[in-house]
Design a protein around this motif. Structure first.
Motif, PDB file in Angstrom:
ATOM      1  N   ILE A 112      10.571  -2.169  -2.714  1.00 38.11           N
ATOM      2  CA  ILE A 112      10.747  -3.556  -2.344  1.00 38.11           C
ATOM      3  C   ILE A 112      11.699  -3.988  -1.672  1.00 38.11           C
ATOM      4  O   ILE A 112      11.908  -4.871  -0.811  1.00 38.11           O
ATOM      5  CB  ILE A 112      10.821  -4.150  -4.068  1.00 38.11           C
ATOM      6  CG1 ILE A 112       9.604  -3.900  -4.972  1.00 38.11           C
ATOM      7  CG2 ILE A 112      11.340  -5.686  -4.094  1.00 38.11           C
ATOM      8  CD1 ILE A 112       9.840  -4.461  -6.142  1.00 38.11           C
ATOM      9  N   ILE A 113      12.886  -3.287  -1.808  1.00 36.77           N
ATOM     10  CA  ILE A 113      14.478  -3.714  -1.008  1.00 36.77           C
ATOM     11  C   ILE A 113      13.821  -3.424   0.594  1.00 36.77           C
ATOM     12  O   ILE A 113      14.266  -4.252   1.400  1.00 36.77           O
ATOM     13  CB  ILE A 113      15.528  -2.734  -1.365  1.00 36.77           C
ATOM     14  CG1 ILE A 113      16.004  -3.199  -2.667  1.00 36.77           C
ATOM     15  CG2 ILE A 113      16.575  -2.867  -0.249  1.00 36.77           C
ATOM     16  CD1 ILE A 113      16.988  -2.287  -3.376  1.00 36.77           C
ATOM     17  N   GLY A 147       3.448  -1.601  11.526  1.00 37.30           N
ATOM     18  CA  GLY A 147       4.548  -0.789  12.068  1.00 37.30           C
ATOM     19  C   GLY A 147       5.600  -0.853  11.048  1.00 37.30           C
ATOM     20  O   GLY A 147       6.378   0.194  10.881  1.00 37.30           O
ATOM     21  N   ILE A 148       5.967  -2.192  10.146  1.00 33.87           N
ATOM     22  CA  ILE A 148       6.817  -2.129   9.139  1.00 33.87           C
ATOM     23  C   ILE A 148       6.472  -1.291   8.144  1.00 33.87           C
ATOM     24  O   ILE A 148       7.266  -0.270   7.526  1.00 33.87           O
ATOM     25  CB  ILE A 148       6.869  -3.749   8.618  1.00 33.87           C
ATOM     26  CG1 ILE A 148       7.424  -4.506   9.615  1.00 33.87           C
ATOM     27  CG2 ILE A 148       7.562  -3.834   7.451  1.00 33.87           C
ATOM     28  CD1 ILE A 148       7.552  -5.788   9.402  1.00 33.87           C
ATOM     29  N   SER A 149       5.017  -1.238   7.798  1.00 33.89           N
ATOM     30  CA  SER A 149       4.609  -0.190   6.556  1.00 33.89           C
ATOM     31  C   SER A 149       4.858   1.205   7.062  1.00 33.89           C
ATOM     32  O   SER A 149       5.254   2.288   6.126  1.00 33.89           O
ATOM     33  CB  SER A 149       3.005  -0.556   6.662  1.00 33.89           C
ATOM     34  OG  SER A 149       3.000  -1.716   6.112  1.00 33.89           O
ATOM     35  N   PHE A 150       4.805   1.543   8.328  1.00 30.17           N
ATOM     36  CA  PHE A 150       5.024   3.063   8.706  1.00 30.17           C
ATOM     37  C   PHE A 150       6.629   3.149   8.711  1.00 30.17           C
ATOM     38  O   PHE A 150       6.811   4.455   8.263  1.00 30.17           O
ATOM     39  CB  PHE A 150       4.529   3.200  10.347  1.00 30.17           C
ATOM     40  CG  PHE A 150       4.787   4.554  10.960  1.00 30.17           C
ATOM     41  CD1 PHE A 150       4.128   5.560  10.413  1.00 30.17           C
ATOM     42  CD2 PHE A 150       5.916   4.843  11.825  1.00 30.17           C
ATOM     43  CE1 PHE A 150       4.173   6.747  11.185  1.00 30.17           C
ATOM     44  CE2 PHE A 150       6.041   6.194  12.179  1.00 30.17           C
ATOM     45  CZ  PHE A 150       5.419   7.077  11.832  1.00 30.17           C
ATOM     46  N   ILE A 151       7.230   2.353   9.037  1.00 32.57           N
ATOM     47  CA  ILE A 151       8.996   2.515   8.713  1.00 32.57           C
ATOM     48  C   ILE A 151       9.224   2.973   7.408  1.00 32.57           C
ATOM     49  O   ILE A 151       9.792   3.832   7.035  1.00 32.57           O
ATOM     50  CB  ILE A 151       9.657   1.459   9.435  1.00 32.57           C
ATOM     51  CG1 ILE A 151       9.424   1.459  11.065  1.00 32.57           C
ATOM     52  CG2 ILE A 151      11.152   1.762   9.020  1.00 32.57           C
ATOM     53  CD1 ILE A 151      10.010   0.222  11.396  1.00 32.57           C
ATOM     54  N   ILE A 152       8.642   2.055   6.458  1.00 31.23           N
ATOM     55  CA  ILE A 152       8.828   2.240   5.057  1.00 31.23           C
ATOM     56  C   ILE A 152       8.306   3.535   4.511  1.00 31.23           C
ATOM     57  O   ILE A 152       8.747   4.226   3.594  1.00 31.23           O
ATOM     58  CB  ILE A 152       8.254   0.902   4.279  1.00 31.23           C
ATOM     59  CG1 ILE A 152       8.761  -0.505   4.781  1.00 31.23           C
ATOM     60  CG2 ILE A 152       8.168   1.417   2.752  1.00 31.23           C
ATOM     61  CD1 ILE A 152       8.022  -1.570   4.249  1.00 31.23           C
ATOM     62  N   PHE A 153       7.130   3.851   5.102  1.00 31.82           N
ATOM     63  CA  PHE A 153       6.358   5.216   4.556  1.00 31.82           C
ATOM     64  C   PHE A 153       7.478   6.406   4.991  1.00 31.82           C
ATOM     65  O   PHE A 153       7.467   7.238   3.977  1.00 31.82           O
ATOM     66  CB  PHE A 153       5.111   5.383   5.235  1.00 31.82           C
ATOM     67  CG  PHE A 153       4.475   6.620   4.892  1.00 31.82           C
ATOM     68  CD1 PHE A 153       3.343   6.694   3.853  1.00 31.82           C
ATOM     69  CD2 PHE A 153       4.864   7.846   5.458  1.00 31.82           C
ATOM     70  CE1 PHE A 153       2.650   7.846   3.531  1.00 31.82           C
ATOM     71  CE2 PHE A 153       3.982   8.950   5.177  1.00 31.82           C
ATOM     72  CZ  PHE A 153       3.110   8.845   4.162  1.00 31.82           C
ATOM     73  N   SER A 170       0.942  -1.262  -0.012  1.00 29.84           N
ATOM     74  CA  SER A 170       0.091  -0.117   0.031  1.00 29.84           C
ATOM     75  C   SER A 170       0.652   1.138   0.239  1.00 29.84           C
ATOM     76  O   SER A 170       0.571   2.139  -0.680  1.00 29.84           O
ATOM     77  CB  SER A 170      -0.725  -0.097   1.213  1.00 29.84           C
ATOM     78  OG  SER A 170      -1.855  -1.180   1.230  1.00 29.84           O
ATOM     79  N   VAL A 171       2.005   1.149   0.953  1.00 33.67           N
ATOM     80  CA  VAL A 171       2.931   2.251   1.014  1.00 33.67           C
ATOM     81  C   VAL A 171       3.529   2.580  -0.334  1.00 33.67           C
ATOM     82  O   VAL A 171       3.555   3.621  -0.913  1.00 33.67           O
ATOM     83  CB  VAL A 171       3.777   2.267   2.137  1.00 33.67           C
ATOM     84  CG1 VAL A 171       4.710   3.213   2.050  1.00 33.67           C
ATOM     85  CG2 VAL A 171       3.129   2.130   3.183  1.00 33.67           C
ATOM     86  N   ILE A 172       4.110   1.378  -1.223  1.00 35.98           N
ATOM     87  CA  ILE A 172       4.750   1.566  -2.150  1.00 35.98           C
ATOM     88  C   ILE A 172       3.692   2.306  -3.337  1.00 35.98           C
ATOM     89  O   ILE A 172       4.328   3.074  -4.052  1.00 35.98           O
ATOM     90  CB  ILE A 172       5.322   0.370  -2.716  1.00 35.98           C
ATOM     91  CG1 ILE A 172       6.264  -0.338  -1.719  1.00 35.98           C
ATOM     92  CG2 ILE A 172       5.821   0.514  -4.329  1.00 35.98           C
ATOM     93  CD1 ILE A 172       6.592  -1.893  -2.086  1.00 35.98           C
TER      94      ILE A 172
END
Length: 480
Positions: A454-455, A421-427, A299-301
């Protein structure tokens, strides 16, 4: 063949059809978006939304019932096939006659001839319902994949050629008619289904209990999925519907990439263990948890890649679709995980419970659209309302499903903490890259953002979760 091997085989061939279909769909959409106007897409969008309603009336929950029921004989299947074929003709005639009413509601006379031509697709779709689901019941995923891919290529190429030579809005009409006709012909010819003119009451009664609640759920699901398009076309405008439709379709591509590959396989596979609720629940959790770690970062990507995707695929004239796509991207994670629930409800024979969850889902989604359009009358407001409704829908649906599986619903909600939580960090990292090092060229920007996303997803998920996304995606090692 073991459940794991059947699942992997089904996912593999379904994936080939879907992934190839996505590429074809993008190419065709990209070409047609440069040859047609947003209003023309909006006009056909309204017509096809109404056609989807008639197709649900034609199916009346029969498709999943054929897959789930183990007692149906060849004679029963032929009888049901005759019933859906006759019903398709009746519904096609009703849609043809109602074309004037549809044109009057949306104040556009172009809809009259468009709807009359598209009434043929209803007849063809209903004719193919039983043969298609016989293929699914027999787990002939490879054959389904080949047929689907061939039809997408032929109908897409035909639409592009017709549009290039001035076919206009009718190039989209041609694509729908040709697609439904070819699918029906190929499914009928490739199945061993024998035609009979007589419809027997006994055959229909065998699937009545299952199909009735499935039909009601499909009906509710239809209104919750399509009320936005119907309301936007009527109260905001057909051009705005065209912009919204483009952003919605792009948002759906990752969904098709993942769950539309898995979902068609769930019912045929899980039906084999429908009497062992404990085992079914364990298998489902093994599928659900890794999907959570994949879907929310996705979703973030999509959010950060939205501007580049719109500009590259559709062109500058479709810029108003960027903001709606960015908002809709946040619904992607929720839609991916909730789209897996239907097959589990069906395998359990819990279509009544599925119907009840559909009632709540329809209430959340339709009411949010009505409020957004009533007070704000913008597609941005509709997208925000859709996001809120999807969150509410996920909560109620998984509570009901986990109760049916005799599991504690808290297991599901706790499992969402890490993926989010992972998605927030990626964002945060992708926002920093986009702000500090902006890239003006769309192609290069898309490549950088996609690669970075992706990475980050694979690396962070590998570090903080028990899953290896590379193994899940490439080897499809989900259910064991």
């Amino acid at each position: 063949m073991s459940i794991k091997k059947e699942f992997i085989s089904g996912v593999f061939y379904t994936a080939i059809a879907k992934y190839s279909g996505i590429v074809i769909s993008l190419v065709v959409s990209s070409i047609l978006a440069r040859l047609l106007t947003p209003k023309e897409f909006g006009i056909v969008g309204v017509a096809t939304v109404i056609i989807a309603f008639f197709n649900i009336l034609g199916d009346i929950g029969i498709g999943p019932a054929i897959i789930q029921n183990k007692q149906l004989t060849d004679r029963d299947l032929s009888s049901i096939h005759a019933f859906t074929s006759y019903l398709g003709i009746v519904l096609g005639c009703i849609f043809y006659i109602g074309a004037d009413i549809i044109a009057y509601i949306y104040q556009d006379d172009c809809l009259i001839n468009i709807c009359r031509w598209l009434s043929l697709s209803i007849v063809f779709t209903c004719w193919g319902i039983v043969p298609l689901n016989i293929h699914y019941k027999s787990k002939k995923f490879k054959k389904i994949a080949i047929i689907t891919l061939c039809v997408q290529i032929l109908s897409g190429v035909g639409a592009c050629i017709y549009a290039f030579y001035g076919g206009g809005v009718y190039s989209l009409v041609l694509q729908f008619i040709v697609s439904s006709l070819l699918l029906a012909v190929m499914y009928n010819c490739s199945s061993n289904l024998k035609w009979q003119f007589k419809v027997t009451k006994d055959s229909l009664s065998k699937i009545k209990a299952f199909s009735s609640y499935q039909f009601l759920f499909n009906l509710l699901s239809y209104f919750s999925r399509n009320s936005d398009k119907l309301l936007i076309g009527k109260y905001i405008g057909l051009s705005q519907l065209g912009y919204y439709e483009k952003s919605y379709r792009l948002m759906m591509l990752p969904l098709q990439n993942i769950t539309f590959v898995i979902s068609p396989v769930l019912l045929p596979i899980f039906s084999t263990i429908q009497d062992d609720v404990k085992q079914l629940g364990e298998k489902y959790l093994k599928l659900l948890h890794p999907l959570e770690y994949l879907s929310f970062p996705l979703s973030v990507i999509l959010y950060f890649c939205s501007p580049e995707l719109i500009l590259i695929i559709f062109g500058e004239q479709w810029k108003p679709s960027i903001s709606p796509l960015q908002i809709l991207s946040f619904t992607l994670g929720f839609q991916i995980i909730i789209s897996t629930t239907g097959g589990v409800f069906q395998a359990l024979g819990e279509t009544k419970r599925l119907f009840h969850t559909g009632c709540w889902g329809a209430f959340f989604i339709i009411s949010s659209f009505i409020i957004a359009i009533w007070y704000w009358k913008t597609i941005i407001a509709v997208c925000i309302a859709y996001l809120i409704a999807q969150i509410a829908n996920v909560i109620q649906c998984f509570c009901s499903l986990f109760i049916a599986l005799r599991l504690n619903p808290l297991i599901f909600f706790k499992s969402l903490i890490k993926p989010m939580g992972i998605s927030f960090i990626i964002f945060i990292i992708m926002w920093a890259q986009d702000s500090i090092i902006p890239i003006s060229l769309p192609w290069i920007s898309l490549l950088v953002k996609t690669s970075l996303g992706i990475i980050l997803t694979i690396s962070i998920v590998h570090l903080v979760s028990p899953y290896n996304l590379y193994r899940l995606i490439v080897k499809k090692d989900v259910i064991s």
